[in-house]
Write an enzyme that holds these catalytic residues in place. Structure first.
Site, PDB file in Angstrom:
ATOM      1  N   ASP A  90       0.766  -1.128   0.173  1.00 57.01           N
ATOM      2  CA  ASP A  90      -0.024   0.002   0.003  1.00 57.01           C
ATOM      3  C   ASP A  90       1.046   1.264  -0.030  1.00 57.01           C
ATOM      4  OD1 ASP A  90      -2.687   1.308   0.501  1.00 57.01           O
ATOM      5  OD2 ASP A  90      -1.557   1.752   2.124  1.00 57.01           O
ATOM      6  N   ASP A  93       4.902   0.748   3.712  1.00 54.20           N
ATOM      7  CA  ASP A  93       5.162  -0.363   4.589  1.00 54.20           C
ATOM      8  C   ASP A  93       4.666  -1.732   3.627  1.00 54.20           C
ATOM      9  OD1 ASP A  93       2.276   0.267   4.407  1.00 54.20           O
ATOM     10  OD2 ASP A  93       2.689   1.516   6.073  1.00 54.20           O
ATOM     11  N   TYR A 241      -7.565   2.807   9.528  1.00 50.46           N
ATOM     12  CA  TYR A 241      -6.565   3.526   8.616  1.00 50.46           C
ATOM     13  C   TYR A 241      -7.346   3.813   7.321  1.00 50.46           C
ATOM     14  CZ  TYR A 241      -3.706   1.041  12.033  1.00 50.46           C
ATOM     15  OH  TYR A 241      -3.426   0.443  13.243  1.00 50.46           O
ATOM     16  N   GLU A 450       4.809  10.967   3.422  1.00 47.61           N
ATOM     17  CA  GLU A 450       3.976   9.655   2.913  1.00 47.61           C
ATOM     18  C   GLU A 450       3.753   9.506   1.466  1.00 47.61           C
ATOM     19  OE1 GLU A 450       3.160   6.700   4.151  1.00 47.61           O
ATOM     20  OE2 GLU A 450       1.868   7.372   5.324  1.00 47.61           O
TER      21      GLU A 450
END
Length: 475
Positions: A90, A93, A241, A450
């Site tokens: 995704d 990670d 999440y 991110e």
């Protein structure tokens, strides 16, 4: 999962307030210089697809272009031993979230369906098909029977005890599914949409595969429509999440894509029923994995030409172009988490709307999309695309790219290390700046740095839409 999920623990949340300052229908100021050459769009398009290649899980192909990536997640299995290898990690990670992977795939496929000439001109049409197929192959593996679908592999809390290479991942990787007793209409519906849209992409190059995508899309839509529920109530870990707040938009989204893929009017009837039943005519403020309403409106406007959908699509894009909050340098500002993703997604959607002149002011929508994408490419003073342009991000929050070349070890010291990531994560669009255009290029500041699958999806398709305009005009 993306570390943006940690906001549930730290209560870091940007509160976006739409400032309705300028009610006058005049063009917003253009803060960025125009791109001089269509090769810029083509080059960034190539890099964006390269980012997806860096996110691949499973057995990599012999023509893998990412030298620092290898086979990983080779033991991913379902509860009964089903093969769940493949798909995409995704973010930085190593969890495979089906919901956002499917949403990403739908947006990539939509851009491919709308603007194949742009991808061909950039020499990226086959790479795009490969990127989409890496996801659709995985979805069909996860669809182990008509009413059973695996929607997640890996656990975020376990995954985040590890920082390093996916090839050396040493954590347990549980898998999670939806079924009639534990439904997920949003997850099944979005995956149905992704497979239906992808079936159109492969129709001319691989008809048998296209038909296979369509079959799975029909079954998943039937699953979504028959057994109603929110997927995060079945896959509990996802709630923190990638929560889904409704599933009516995904049901309409899936039905509309199935109508586009099959021309079967039963799906159009379903889509219009969902549109009315779930009150999807209201003007949304955003378009992303959890909110598909604006996409439903634009797609129905394109496919039916009905004033109801045209008016809804126009209302969304007019609000976006003329009234939505901006940063001082002109970036659309919806949310700090994925600032650039939100702007790119609506830029892409309004480019789609601009291809239907009866929807609204096509020129204004295209100028808006150009402005937003140019900001991301450096028009605001710096690039937000890793490995491209002036002063690009060098510390994306991405474990694998933070690792030095093998055989050097990689672990938490690499997370804490100051300095650029040893591996360049070409093409990744970072979360982006805050509402004052400030950006912190630090690996640990994931709110800014991110990178995720869905951050690049609308961005990739918007690049294709802008390149298409150049290709058609011959400039």
């Amino acid at each position: 999962m993306t570390t943006r999920g940690l906001m549930t623990y730290f209560a870091i949340r940007a509160i976006t307030v739409c400032l309705l300052i300028d009610q006058i229908q005049s063009s917003p100021p253009l803060y960025v210089k125009p791109i001089e050459d269509e090769s810029d769009y083509a080059n960034v398009l190539k890099l964006s697809l390269l980012f997806y290649e860096a996110q691949r899980s499973g057995k990599l192909t012999d023509d893998n272009r990412i030298s620092w990536r290898g086979d990983s997640g080779m033991n991913d299995r379902g509860l009964n031993g089903e093969d769940l290898t493949g798909g995409y990690y995704d973010a930085g990670d190593f969890v495979k979230f089906g919901f956002t992977m499917a949403s990403t795939t739908t947006l990539l496929a939509w851009g491919a369906v709308s603007w194949p000439e742009a991808y061909a001109a950039a020499g990226q049409l086959e790479e795009l098909r490969r990127a989409i197929k890496w996801a659709t192959d995985y979805f069909m593996k996860c669809h182990v029977s008509e009413f059973v679908f695996y929607g997640q592999v890996g656990d975020f809390s376990l995954d985040h005890t590890f920082w390093g290479r996916p090839e050396e991942l040493n954590t347990t990787r549980p898998s999670y599914k939806i079924d009639p007793e534990h439904p997920g209409s949003d997850l099944a519906g979005e995956t149905a949409a992704a497979l239906a849209a992808s079936s159109i992409v492969f129709r001319d190059s691989d008809l048998e595969y296209s038909r296979l995508c369509t079959r799975h899309a029909k079954e998943l839509y039937k699953f979504a429509n028959t057994y109603r529920g929110l997927y995060h109530e079945a896959i509990r870990g996802a709630a923190q999440y990638y929560e889904s707040t409704d599933y009516g938009d995904e049901l309409a989204w899936a039905a509309t894509w199935l109508f586009k893929a099959t021309n079967d009017t039963r799906y159009l009837e379903d889509a219009e029923h969902h549109y009315q039943h779930f009150h999807l005519k209201e003007r949304p403020n955003e378009f992303f994995y959890n909110k598909k309403v604006a996409g439903v409106q634009v797609l129905l406007a394109q496919m039916t030409g009905q004033p109801e959908y045209q008016n809804a699509a126009r209302a969304f894009c007019d609000f976006t172009v003329w009234q939505q909050k901006r940063t001082p340098k002109g970036l659309l500002y919806i949310d700090k988490f994925g600032t650039l993703c939100h702007a790119a997604n609506v830029a892409f959607l309004c480019l789609e709307a601009a291809d239907s002149p009866q929807v609204g002011d096509s020129q204004a929508y295209r100028e808006f999309a150009q402005e937003q994408i140019h900001y991301m490419l450096g028009g605001g003073g710096r690039s937000f695309v890793v490995g491209w342009g002036h002063n690009p991000p060098v510390q994306p929050h991405h474990a694998a790219s933070s690792c030095p070349d093998l055989p050097a070890p990689c672990g938490w010291p690499e997370f804490d290390r100051k300095g650029p990531n040893p591996q360049i994560l070409y093409g990744a669009l970072v979360s982006g700046p805050d509402e004052a255009d400030k950006y912190h290029d630090h690996r640990e500041d994931y709110v800014y740095t991110e990178v995720t699958l869905d951050y690049n999806a609308g961005f990739t398709s918007a690049l294709a839409g802008l390149l298409q305009l150049r290709v058609k005009s011959g400039t």
